[in-house]
Design an enzyme around this catalytic site. Structure first.
Site, PDB file in Angstrom:
ATOM      1  N   GLU A  59       0.809  -1.221   0.000  1.00  0.00           N
ATOM      2  CA  GLU A  59       0.000   0.000   0.000  1.00  0.00           C
ATOM      3  C   GLU A  59       0.838   1.265   0.000  1.00  0.00           C
ATOM      4  O   GLU A  59       0.732   2.089   0.906  1.00  0.00           O
ATOM      5  CB  GLU A  59      -0.964   0.004   1.188  1.00  0.00           C
ATOM      6  CG  GLU A  59      -2.037  -1.058   1.146  1.00  0.00           C
ATOM      7  CD  GLU A  59      -3.178  -0.723   0.189  1.00  0.00           C
ATOM      8  OE1 GLU A  59      -3.230   0.429  -0.291  1.00  0.00           O
ATOM      9  OE2 GLU A  59      -3.964  -1.631  -0.093  1.00  0.00           O
ATOM     10  N   ASP A  60       1.662   1.421  -1.013  1.00  0.00           N
ATOM     11  CA  ASP A  60       2.448   2.647  -1.178  1.00  0.00           C
ATOM     12  C   ASP A  60       3.432   2.912  -0.050  1.00  0.00           C
ATOM     13  O   ASP A  60       3.865   4.046   0.141  1.00  0.00           O
ATOM     14  CB  ASP A  60       1.538   3.863  -1.363  1.00  0.00           C
ATOM     15  CG  ASP A  60       0.815   3.796  -2.687  1.00  0.00           C
ATOM     16  OD1 ASP A  60       1.482   3.474  -3.682  1.00  0.00           O
ATOM     17  OD2 ASP A  60      -0.403   4.033  -2.710  1.00  0.00           O
ATOM     18  N   ALA A  61       3.765   1.905   0.688  1.00  0.00           N
ATOM     19  CA  ALA A  61       4.863   2.068   1.640  1.00  0.00           C
ATOM     20  C   ALA A  61       6.142   1.674   0.923  1.00  0.00           C
ATOM     21  O   ALA A  61       6.088   0.998  -0.101  1.00  0.00           O
ATOM     22  CB  ALA A  61       4.650   1.188   2.850  1.00  0.00           C
ATOM     23  N   ARG A 232      -1.616   2.636 -11.910  1.00  0.00           N
ATOM     24  CA  ARG A 232      -1.129   4.006 -12.137  1.00  0.00           C
ATOM     25  C   ARG A 232      -0.512   4.177 -13.519  1.00  0.00           C
ATOM     26  O   ARG A 232      -0.396   5.291 -14.016  1.00  0.00           O
ATOM     27  CB  ARG A 232      -0.097   4.369 -11.079  1.00  0.00           C
ATOM     28  CG  ARG A 232      -0.561   3.928  -9.711  1.00  0.00           C
ATOM     29  CD  ARG A 232      -0.426   4.932  -8.664  1.00  0.00           C
ATOM     30  NE  ARG A 232      -1.181   4.412  -7.520  1.00  0.00           N
ATOM     31  CZ  ARG A 232      -0.661   4.023  -6.383  1.00  0.00           C
ATOM     32  NH1 ARG A 232       0.620   4.187  -6.176  1.00  0.00           N
ATOM     33  NH2 ARG A 232      -1.404   3.527  -5.424  1.00  0.00           N
TER      34      ARG A 232
END
Ligand SMILES: [Zn+2]
Length: 445
Positions: A59-61, A232
């Site tokens: 999660e975008d970490a 994305r």
């Protein structure tokens, strides 16, 4: 964060975010050189491996290589300026020539030793922590010395002190600007991004010895989760990764002007061939080994060099914790705002989710014990709340309710009982009383 100015010494901006180890980009459009952006670099070239490694990159970490950070990777600093105006402290307005205070210190004031010089101003380079003195001044009428203290919890260094006067240069010194330098090494919770808008938060500083490594023994600076790509569609990032890798091998930079490649002449093919020329895989992938047990990873890992930027959103400025603390005068509920050490709103939706989880004790803790719990008195005969006795700190029940408490309606203290209520309930009862509505409480003991 970047290099915002080359004249920091002569500036007194409120806050300035800078990085300590800037680098030039390996992949850049023509405008980069045209505008001489290299004089104001924003980030550093990072070796980025695209791999789902430990779960810490979900999660975008993103996982940062701890050894890289210890070598200075992504370190930043903040220049903060505080203006101390004696006229303002003395309450003097406008162009009045009146002088109430003047900078200085008493020689025997040991509290100031090592922090403030005899002119009342701090030594440049001094490390200051919370409540350390930063300057001192005399009251000219009483002769009293006042000490101004450093009010931030963060360790800082005195970077510069500027004397502020008027243009004639003949005015009495009444205000100074003190600039602090604050070091901000990357920590868990800090935010980073590359130039494709792929932002992420550092979730762990992973020890280098446990990072996956390539055939050549190289470990990445950053581990980027592959799930960041499909939705994305940041194809540019993949191309930059390959281009950056070849650029660092050839010792050159690549042009990133858009629309120079086409369907016939594909960018990935161009950089793929360059990679092959220096002995890398055409697709920008490499065989890697687990840093934990040394076993070969089954999949080849896409690894390359991407320009990464540190963003100014840092946990150090945002984290908030509270058990009990300052309360609102009217409602006795926690105040809001990080600066005031307030609480974070725990609303109805949050309450519902705790209910759904069956965690009623936590619910009581948040909404009652750590909020506006108050011990109040009640008359069991006429069922009314007795006038406001409240204390947020004293949350224990008295074994024997104080005899001094008396119900004015029943003219007795026989039926008085102590109960714990939220303070706003008392407030509500008082407001209703103001419009002639009585509230009765049936309390069973
Ligand atoms: Zn009564």
């Amino acid at each position: 964060m970047g290099i915002p100015s080359h004249t920091l010494k002569y500036r007194s901006d409120n806050k300035m975010y800078t990085i300590l180890t800037p680098q030039s980009t390996l992949v850049r459009p023509v405008a980069h050189d045209y505008y001489e952006i290299d004089n104001y670099p924003l980030g550093t070239n990072a070796v980025v491996a695209v791999i789902s490694y430990t779960g810490y990159d979900m999660e975008d970490a993103m996982i940062l290589n701890k050894a890289s950070v210890e070598r200075g990777f992504k370190h930043g600093s903040i220049y903060k300026t505080e203006i101390i105006d004696l006229r303002e402290i003395g309450g003097i307005r406008g162009g009045s020539q009146e002088v109430v205070y003047t900078f200085g210190r008493k020689e025997d004031n040991q509290q100031l030793d090592g922090f403030v010089d005899f002119d009342g101003l701090p030594f440049i380079g001094t490390k200051v922590e919370y409540e350390d003195p930063i300057c001192s001044y005399f009251d000219l009428t009483t002769g009293e010395t006042h000490v101004k203290k450093y009010k931030s919890m963060e360790v800082a260094f005195i970077y510069d002190v500027k004397l502020l006067g008027n243009d004639s240069g003949k005015s009495v010194l009444q205000s100074v600007a003190i600039t602090y330098w604050i070091h901000r090494p990357p920590i868990i919770g800090d935010k980073f991004a590359n130039r494709h808008g792929q932002k992420g938060v550092c979730s762990v500083l992973w020890p280098q010895e446990n990072m996956p490594f390539t055939e050549g023994g190289m470990t990445p600076d950053i581990i980027f989760n592959p799930h960041g790509f499909p939705s994305r569609m940041t194809i540019g990032q993949m191309i930059e990764s390959m281009a950056g890798k070849t650029a660092s091998m050839y010792g050159t930079v690549h042009d990133a002007t858009p629309f120079v490649f086409s369907e016939e002449n594909v960018a990935s093919d161009y950089f793929g061939k360059l990679l092959e020329n220096v002995g890398f895989n055409y697709y920008g992938t490499e065989r890697m080994y687990s840093g934990v047990d040394g076993r070969q990873l089954e999949a080849d890992i896409f690894i390359g060099v991407i320009y990464y930027i540190r963003l100014r959103h840092m946990v150090g400025d945002k984290y908030q914790v509270r058990s009990t603390g300052p309360i609102d005068n009217l409602t006795h509920q926690p105040v809001k705002g990080r600066k005031r050490c307030g609480g974070i709103r725990f609303g109805e939706m949050e309450r519902d989710s705790l209910l759904a989880h069956g965690t009623s004790f936590l619910l009581q803790d948040r909404l009652f014990n750590n909020s506006d719990k108050t011990m109040a008195y009640i008359c069991q005969k006429c069922c009314s709340l007795i006038s406001p006795y409240c204390s947020a700190i004293n949350d224990s029940y008295d074994s024997e309710p104080k005899k001094s408490w008396k119900c004015r309606l029943c003219e007795s203290s026989e039926h008085i009982r102590q109960i714990a209520i939220p303070y706003v309930l008392q407030y509500l009862v008082a407001e209703l009383a103001a419009v002639n509505i009585k509230v009765k409480f049936e309390v069973k003991s």
